[in-house]
Design a protein around this motif. Sequence first.
Motif, PDB file in Angstrom:
ATOM      1  N   ALA A  18       0.825  -1.206   0.000  1.00 47.60           N
ATOM      2  CA  ALA A  18       0.000   0.000   0.000  1.00 47.60           C
ATOM      3  C   ALA A  18       0.862   1.259   0.000  1.00 47.60           C
ATOM      4  N   SER A  19       1.970   1.227   0.731  1.00 50.47           N
ATOM      5  CA  SER A  19       2.881   2.383   0.745  1.00 50.47           C
ATOM      6  C   SER A  19       3.483   2.615  -0.630  1.00 50.47           C
ATOM      7  N   ALA A  20       3.831   1.528  -1.313  1.00 52.81           N
ATOM      8  CA  ALA A  20       4.419   1.667  -2.648  1.00 52.81           C
ATOM      9  C   ALA A  20       3.434   2.277  -3.631  1.00 52.81           C
ATOM     10  N   SER A  21       2.182   1.801  -3.613  1.00 50.63           N
ATOM     11  CA  SER A  21       1.192   2.379  -4.529  1.00 50.63           C
ATOM     12  C   SER A  21       0.866   3.820  -4.146  1.00 50.63           C
ATOM     13  N   PHE A  22       0.931   4.142  -2.852  1.00 47.44           N
ATOM     14  CA  PHE A  22       0.731   5.520  -2.382  1.00 47.44           C
ATOM     15  C   PHE A  22       1.813   6.435  -2.946  1.00 47.44           C
ATOM     16  N   VAL A  23       3.068   6.015  -2.805  1.00 47.31           N
ATOM     17  CA  VAL A  23       4.192   6.861  -3.215  1.00 47.31           C
ATOM     18  C   VAL A  23       4.322   6.916  -4.728  1.00 47.31           C
ATOM     19  N   GLY A  24       4.366   5.738  -5.371  1.00 42.81           N
ATOM     20  CA  GLY A  24       4.708   5.679  -6.791  1.00 42.81           C
ATOM     21  C   GLY A  24       3.615   6.152  -7.722  1.00 42.81           C
ATOM     22  N   ILE A  25       2.355   6.044  -7.280  1.00 45.49           N
ATOM     23  CA  ILE A  25       1.255   6.438  -8.157  1.00 45.49           C
ATOM     24  C   ILE A  25       0.349   7.454  -7.470  1.00 45.49           C
ATOM     25  N   GLY A  26      -0.050   7.155  -6.230  1.00 48.88           N
ATOM     26  CA  GLY A  26      -0.985   8.042  -5.544  1.00 48.88           C
ATOM     27  C   GLY A  26      -0.506   9.470  -5.460  1.00 48.88           C
ATOM     28  N   LEU A  27       0.759   9.679  -5.049  1.00 48.62           N
ATOM     29  CA  LEU A  27       1.306  11.039  -4.973  1.00 48.62           C
ATOM     30  C   LEU A  27       2.103  11.408  -6.213  1.00 48.62           C
ATOM     31  N   ALA A  28       2.984  10.518  -6.677  1.00 48.16           N
ATOM     32  CA  ALA A  28       3.873  10.867  -7.788  1.00 48.16           C
ATOM     33  C   ALA A  28       3.095  11.221  -9.054  1.00 48.16           C
ATOM     34  N   ARG A  29       1.921  10.607  -9.238  1.00 46.70           N
ATOM     35  CA  ARG A  29       1.114  10.959 -10.406  1.00 46.70           C
ATOM     36  C   ARG A  29       0.011  11.948 -10.061  1.00 46.70           C
ATOM     37  N   PHE A  30      -0.784  11.628  -9.050  1.00 48.74           N
ATOM     38  CA  PHE A  30      -2.035  12.361  -8.849  1.00 48.74           C
ATOM     39  C   PHE A  30      -1.873  13.682  -8.113  1.00 48.74           C
ATOM     40  N   ALA A  31      -0.783  13.882  -7.397  1.00 44.00           N
ATOM     41  CA  ALA A  31      -0.593  15.184  -6.748  1.00 44.00           C
ATOM     42  C   ALA A  31      -0.409  16.291  -7.776  1.00 44.00           C
ATOM     43  N   TYR A  32      -0.057  15.927  -8.988  1.00 42.94           N
ATOM     44  CA  TYR A  32       0.145  16.925 -10.042  1.00 42.94           C
ATOM     45  C   TYR A  32      -1.163  17.624 -10.414  1.00 42.94           C
ATOM     46  N   THR A  33      -2.284  16.871 -10.384  1.00 41.99           N
ATOM     47  CA  THR A  33      -3.553  17.426 -10.867  1.00 41.99           C
ATOM     48  C   THR A  33      -3.998  18.665 -10.090  1.00 41.99           C
ATOM     49  N   PRO A  34      -4.041  18.642  -8.738  1.00 41.41           N
ATOM     50  CA  PRO A  34      -4.449  19.875  -8.041  1.00 41.41           C
ATOM     51  C   PRO A  34      -3.406  20.985  -8.128  1.00 41.41           C
ATOM     52  N   LEU A  35      -2.206  20.671  -8.594  1.00 43.90           N
ATOM     53  CA  LEU A  35      -1.169  21.695  -8.758  1.00 43.90           C
ATOM     54  C   LEU A  35      -1.242  22.394 -10.112  1.00 43.90           C
ATOM     55  N   VAL A  36      -2.016  21.838 -11.051  1.00 43.81           N
ATOM     56  CA  VAL A  36      -2.061  22.398 -12.408  1.00 43.81           C
ATOM     57  C   VAL A  36      -2.463  23.875 -12.417  1.00 43.81           C
ATOM     58  N   PRO A  37      -3.575  24.274 -11.772  1.00 43.15           N
ATOM     59  CA  PRO A  37      -3.923  25.701 -11.812  1.00 43.15           C
ATOM     60  C   PRO A  37      -2.829  26.592 -11.227  1.00 43.15           C
ATOM     61  N   GLU A  38      -2.196  26.140 -10.149  1.00 41.61           N
ATOM     62  CA  GLU A  38      -1.158  26.949  -9.505  1.00 41.61           C
ATOM     63  C   GLU A  38       0.094  27.048 -10.367  1.00 41.61           C
ATOM     64  N   LEU A  39       0.451  25.966 -11.058  1.00 43.22           N
ATOM     65  CA  LEU A  39       1.612  26.007 -11.953  1.00 43.22           C
ATOM     66  C   LEU A  39       1.411  27.040 -13.060  1.00 43.22           C
ATOM     67  N   ILE A  40       0.161  27.161 -13.519  1.00 41.17           N
ATOM     68  CA  ILE A  40      -0.140  28.144 -14.565  1.00 41.17           C
ATOM     69  C   ILE A  40      -0.189  29.552 -13.982  1.00 41.17           C
ATOM     70  N   THR A  41      -0.866  29.698 -12.838  1.00 39.59           N
ATOM     71  CA  THR A  41      -0.999  31.012 -12.216  1.00 39.59           C
ATOM     72  C   THR A  41       0.350  31.582 -11.797  1.00 39.59           C
ATOM     73  N   ALA A  42       1.220  30.713 -11.271  1.00 40.10           N
ATOM     74  CA  ALA A  42       2.550  31.157 -10.832  1.00 40.10           C
ATOM     75  C   ALA A  42       3.519  31.341 -11.993  1.00 40.10           C
ATOM     76  N   ARG A  43       3.050  31.070 -13.208  1.00 39.68           N
ATOM     77  CA  ARG A  43       3.837  31.249 -14.433  1.00 39.68           C
ATOM     78  C   ARG A  43       5.093  30.381 -14.458  1.00 39.68           C
ATOM     79  N   TRP A  44       4.997  29.230 -13.835  1.00 44.07           N
ATOM     80  CA  TRP A  44       6.105  28.290 -13.999  1.00 44.07           C
ATOM     81  C   TRP A  44       6.137  27.799 -15.443  1.00 44.07           C
TER      82      TRP A  44
END
Length: 432
Positions: A18-44
């Motif tokens: 469960a820890s491996a799926s949390f780290v490798g996919i749960g966060l490494a992939r899906f944490a990007y989605t809620p960051l998308v608006p901020e990445l654009i707003t912050a002009r990264w």
Amino acid sequence: MSTTSPGPAAWRAIAAGASASFVGIGLARFAYTPLVPELITARWFSASAVAYLGAANLAGYLAGALSAPWVGRRLGDRRALRWTMALATVALLACSVPVSAAWFFLWRLASGFAGGVIMVRVAGAVLPHLRGARRGLAGGAIFAGLGVGIAASGTLVPLLLHLGLSRTWMGLAALCAVLTALSWNGWPTASTTSAASTTSAASTTPTAPAVAPAPAAPASPPRGSARSRRLGLLLVEYALISTGLTPAMAFLADFVGRGLDRGSGSGSMVWILYGLGALVGPTLYGFLGDRLGFARALLVITLVQAGALAGLAAAHGLPAIAALSVVIGSFPPGVVPVVLGRVHELVPRRPEAQSAAWGKATVAGALSLALSAYLYSYLFDLTGQNHRVLFAIGAVALVLALVVGCAARFVRAGAEAQTPEPAPAGAGRAAG
């Protein structure tokens, strides 16, 4: 089949998985989605660049799934899973520094590679220790980490963003580092696998008389057999399902935050609800597979998801979108143990063959995710950033998956009308 509960060593293996799926996919992939608006707003990065950079993770996931058999042979599952978790952690930390688009692309690719290896290897590393447990619930428990990661990304990212975008990436990396360290010695070894197998066999048939050994089951379904054809159709079905789940996975928070002009707070709130669905998806769908048979369960949940995604394409009110987000969020992590269980139904009694077949299924899903992610990114630009078109296309892909799943049932019916195949050992429920 015995239904005794796993022992302490098995629970440690489940926790590590469960820890491996949390780290490798749960966060490494899906944490990007809620960051998308901020990445654009912050002009990264620009809006179009952010979409393509998000797809880089899925391209890496494909590379990892393809490389997983080689990585497993070279390192063994224990070391492979340890070091890919470490790689995902380093990749998140590297994303805290926006050196360039190429730098970001490289590390998003690396995090996806880690997730692909983990997805292929983790089931084979853990499930042999769970012979006494129901495989649907056991697989659901392993992949529940994926759902927990999605939920954590929705709650942690808004909190960490108050510290700044760079520190948000650092905080996610720190959490992954802690889980990697805690699970480091939780992975089972070959000796404990043998012991678990021996114990399971002894407890299942304690007074069985000595008999001549049965002929070994084939390593995979014979080419051209009904099982082989159904396995091929399952790969196509899983590929179409992966195509259908990509749009919400990549664009849901941005759809609410920018598309509906509700702001990043509302986008994060909807993503949290998506994560709540992801929390219950693996265990719920695994249980459903145990009750209905995995083929039938796969059809049921795909039908529900097709309707939910079509509803999202037409929805305007935030309450309706929030409710649909819970349903849709249960699907990406929840479909994994169901497909895994179906693979085990089609390739019974041979862990090596099951692992190989699951690897093929993961590659089919990863290829579809990678190609569809870039296709959706292209259509996102082409349609003037119209999220609804993407959701509608995803719903169509799920309808096609339903058609393929129904075709597989006709293959079975036709085969049984001619020469019935023996049922898998211990299959007390409907296989579908």
